[in-house]
Design a protein around this motif. Sequence first.
Motif, PDB file in Angstrom:
ATOM      1  N   VAL A 185       0.764  -1.080  -0.058  1.00  0.00           N
ATOM      2  CA  VAL A 185      -0.113  -0.155  -0.043  1.00  0.00           C
ATOM      3  C   VAL A 185       1.034   1.385  -0.026  1.00  0.00           C
ATOM      4  O   VAL A 185       1.734   1.216   0.605  1.00  0.00           O
ATOM      5  CB  VAL A 185      -1.012  -0.053   1.348  1.00  0.00           C
ATOM      6  N   TYR A 186       0.519   2.386  -0.830  1.00  0.00           N
ATOM      7  CA  TYR A 186       1.265   3.279  -1.171  1.00  0.00           C
ATOM      8  C   TYR A 186       0.765   4.406  -1.164  1.00  0.00           C
ATOM      9  O   TYR A 186      -0.318   4.643  -1.688  1.00  0.00           O
ATOM     10  CB  TYR A 186       2.225   3.037  -2.276  1.00  0.00           C
ATOM     11  N   ARG A 187       1.451   5.558  -1.049  1.00  0.00           N
ATOM     12  CA  ARG A 187       1.121   7.013  -1.477  1.00  0.00           C
ATOM     13  C   ARG A 187       2.025   7.785  -2.351  1.00  0.00           C
ATOM     14  O   ARG A 187       3.111   7.493  -2.114  1.00  0.00           O
ATOM     15  CB  ARG A 187       0.740   7.926  -0.328  1.00  0.00           C
ATOM     16  N   MET A 188       1.542   8.291  -3.414  1.00  0.00           N
ATOM     17  CA  MET A 188       2.238   9.248  -4.422  1.00  0.00           C
ATOM     18  C   MET A 188       2.256  10.483  -4.462  1.00  0.00           C
ATOM     19  O   MET A 188       0.998  10.975  -4.297  1.00  0.00           O
ATOM     20  CB  MET A 188       1.743   8.522  -5.816  1.00  0.00           C
ATOM     21  N   SER A 189       3.177  10.880  -4.883  1.00  0.00           N
ATOM     22  CA  SER A 189       2.980  12.590  -4.840  1.00  0.00           C
ATOM     23  C   SER A 189       2.196  12.866  -6.124  1.00  0.00           C
ATOM     24  O   SER A 189       2.026  12.116  -6.996  1.00  0.00           O
ATOM     25  CB  SER A 189       4.281  13.136  -4.971  1.00  0.00           C
ATOM     26  N   PRO A 190       1.487  14.183  -6.304  1.00  0.00           N
ATOM     27  CA  PRO A 190       0.610  14.539  -7.263  1.00  0.00           C
ATOM     28  C   PRO A 190       1.166  14.135  -8.628  1.00  0.00           C
ATOM     29  O   PRO A 190       0.594  13.469  -9.625  1.00  0.00           O
ATOM     30  CB  PRO A 190       0.496  15.933  -7.266  1.00  0.00           C
ATOM     31  N   ASP A 191       2.626  14.187  -8.824  1.00  0.00           N
ATOM     32  CA  ASP A 191       3.303  14.021 -10.096  1.00  0.00           C
ATOM     33  C   ASP A 191       3.994  12.656 -10.231  1.00  0.00           C
ATOM     34  O   ASP A 191       4.635  12.363 -11.070  1.00  0.00           O
ATOM     35  CB  ASP A 191       4.191  15.080 -10.502  1.00  0.00           C
ATOM     36  N   MET A 195       7.492   8.043  -3.892  1.00  0.00           N
ATOM     37  CA  MET A 195       6.229   7.251  -3.109  1.00  0.00           C
ATOM     38  C   MET A 195       6.823   6.984  -1.756  1.00  0.00           C
ATOM     39  O   MET A 195       7.818   7.031  -1.277  1.00  0.00           O
ATOM     40  CB  MET A 195       6.766   5.716  -4.046  1.00  0.00           C
ATOM     41  N   ARG A 196       5.541   6.812  -1.022  1.00  0.00           N
ATOM     42  CA  ARG A 196       5.551   6.535   0.261  1.00  0.00           C
ATOM     43  C   ARG A 196       5.041   5.307   0.920  1.00  0.00           C
ATOM     44  O   ARG A 196       3.945   5.369   0.613  1.00  0.00           O
ATOM     45  CB  ARG A 196       5.193   7.791   1.331  1.00  0.00           C
ATOM     46  N   ARG A 197       5.632   4.264   1.264  1.00  0.00           N
ATOM     47  CA  ARG A 197       5.287   2.713   1.362  1.00  0.00           C
ATOM     48  C   ARG A 197       4.507   3.052   2.789  1.00  0.00           C
ATOM     49  O   ARG A 197       5.097   3.637   3.770  1.00  0.00           O
ATOM     50  CB  ARG A 197       6.161   1.726   1.548  1.00  0.00           C
ATOM     51  N   GLY A 276      -2.802   4.130  -3.514  1.00  0.00           N
ATOM     52  CA  GLY A 276      -2.914   2.899  -4.118  1.00  0.00           C
ATOM     53  C   GLY A 276      -2.348   1.854  -3.616  1.00  0.00           C
ATOM     54  O   GLY A 276      -1.860   1.609  -2.404  1.00  0.00           O
ATOM     55  N   ALA A 277      -2.366   0.660  -4.330  1.00  0.00           N
ATOM     56  CA  ALA A 277      -1.921  -0.668  -3.744  1.00  0.00           C
ATOM     57  C   ALA A 277      -1.375  -1.475  -4.891  1.00  0.00           C
ATOM     58  O   ALA A 277      -2.176  -1.476  -6.053  1.00  0.00           O
ATOM     59  CB  ALA A 277      -3.094  -1.279  -3.004  1.00  0.00           C
ATOM     60  N   ALA A 278      -0.522  -2.426  -4.632  1.00  0.00           N
ATOM     61  CA  ALA A 278       0.142  -3.317  -5.501  1.00  0.00           C
ATOM     62  C   ALA A 278      -0.041  -4.758  -4.983  1.00  0.00           C
ATOM     63  O   ALA A 278       0.300  -5.081  -4.000  1.00  0.00           O
ATOM     64  CB  ALA A 278       1.408  -2.853  -5.743  1.00  0.00           C
TER      65      ALA A 278
END
Length: 697
Positions: A185-191, A195-197, A276-278
Amino acid sequence: MPLSFFSGGGETGDLVRSYDWTSTSLGAAESWPQSLRTTVSTLLLSPVPIVLLWGEDGIMIYNDAYSVFAGGRHPRLLGSKVREGWPEVADFNDNVMRVGLAGGTLAYKDQELTLYRHGRPEQVWMNLDYSPVLDEEGEPAGVLCILAETTERVAAERRRAEAEAAVRESEGRFRALVNASSDVVYRMSPDWTEMRRLDGRGFLADTEEPSVLWIERYIFPEDRPRVRAAIDEAVGTRRAFELEHRVRRMDGSAGWTFSRAIPVLDGGGRVVEWFGAASDITERRNAEAALAELNATLEVRVAERTAELQRAEEALRQSQKLEAIGQLTGGVAHDFNNLLTVIKSSTDLLKRPDLAPERRERYVAAISDTVDRAARLTGQLLAFARRQALKPEVFAVCDSVRALFDMIGTLTGSRIRIMTRLPPAPCFVSADPSQFDTALVNMAVNARDAMDGEGELTISVGAVDQIPALRAHPAVPGAFVAVSIADTGSGIPRDRLEQIFEPFFTTKGVGQGTGLGLSQVIGFAKQSGGEVMVESEVGRGTTFTLYLPRVVDGVRPSDDSAHEPLMDGHGMCVLVVEDNPDVGTFAVQTLSDLGYRTVLAATAEEALTELATDAARFDVVFSDVVMPGMNGIDLAREIRRQHHDLPVLLASGYSHVLAQNGTCGFELLQKPYSVEQLSRLLRKVATWQRRARIMSQ
């Protein structure tokens, strides 16, 4: 009289002045004590909601601001007892009056009450301050209430508290879900540059965060262009990101993941981050690859087995064709050998020098009848193949049925009872009458065999408006005559209903018949623009129905030429075109015996050469249809084009051209033909020639 001690007060003040206070325990306003007057004047001028509850009954006097708070109960509350005005909170107000009239004060902050203000219960919150109002003797005579409704603030605070609690609960559940899930599970910056797990574990290589080199760290080089293209599309459209791609797993091996992410928007609709998630789909992709390889192997094997099956089916079809040809050959040989036996025996007896004239006539008649039977058999074969050149005429079906009644009775035998159901009005059809008779006899013989020589056979005739739907074909509207033959025989199993019309299909033994009876029926029906329907029930019987095009008010043309004697040719010249030497020689001899002069041509090209030399010497052209090179139909057309006044008589035993296109307007003599038929048709075309010449003069 006006209440002069009131000053101002707005709409509610006007109501107070005009109210009939004598109906209450307060009495007339002019008699109110000064303390009541002063208090009322004060509250009417206040901008905050104030209500005065006067006397032991708590008579209500309030200002404009309170009337807004009262909602739909204003102005009914004015002058009413507080217990009756607000019955839903009567106990609460009883306590207020008790404490206030005893000289006490009360204060409530965010007091929750349920009030009926607009015809429905409302949950409200208020700040309430109650204080006693003293009379002239200094004793409590009423209670003054100053209120401020705090419903919106309290409700907002409660919603915010509930939302914060829900968020905390949701975050807790989310954290538990993330910790329990094998997904990354992660967060991404707008561009998508950083990535931040959020999981702290998972199947990817490392858990360092934040990562600005996540594509280089996780994504295989071969898949990076696809991943970047999908990111660019998601960022540009602000739509969800979804992609299957290869990644580097914790053990360094290559794996597959399904990545998806959604944009998180702020109040202005701007993307603040992507969440998001992978998921690890390596096992699924490996299974799919193995399944694809297995399917490819299976397809090859299936193709090989299919080819083998097709070869086996083709061999079976060839075997069935050989069997069918053998059956047909046996049946035809059986029938033709019987016919040839009669002809051979008759010709042998005719050679005897001491043969009596009456016996000679009998043997000649036997040969003639046998030839007719052979012609009917070949016609049956051609009708089965749907290549018979039919001669459609308008005739009455019921007359044909009556004419064949005795013959059918002879064929079926005395133990089969024959009945007819014929309409009073005639039913005319356009078809070949001789082929119709053959079809009727074939259906009757088929019924006889199904009944094993004993039962009932019913022939019915009627006019119908359509051919019903059958054999996967839709119904055909139109005018038709239905001729049905119903038997009480053994019936036909459902799985064999379609087979009965197939070529060579028969239940008889080899050599006992050709099995072309029902094939002739359906062939004749199809060529005539009709159809055949069969209905059967095992153990109860079968009904065959022949549909033929109906002619309304049909009139049968008379043909007196059939009874005319042989006509002498009187020296008329006939160009005979026949590629078979024996048939050509016989035709020339026959025409010579009838008084015609003849010229024989072996091909159509030779005939055209003769005509080009001197067409005027010929009175008629008598040509076969089936010939090498140009056929008889094309020859007749060419003669019509070059020599339009020269009549042509065609002869044929079989021609697919005639079967498909008809005679194209030319007279046709069917082989085998008699001398009488040849004489009659030659006279007919010669008469046409004379009429044409007279009309041209």
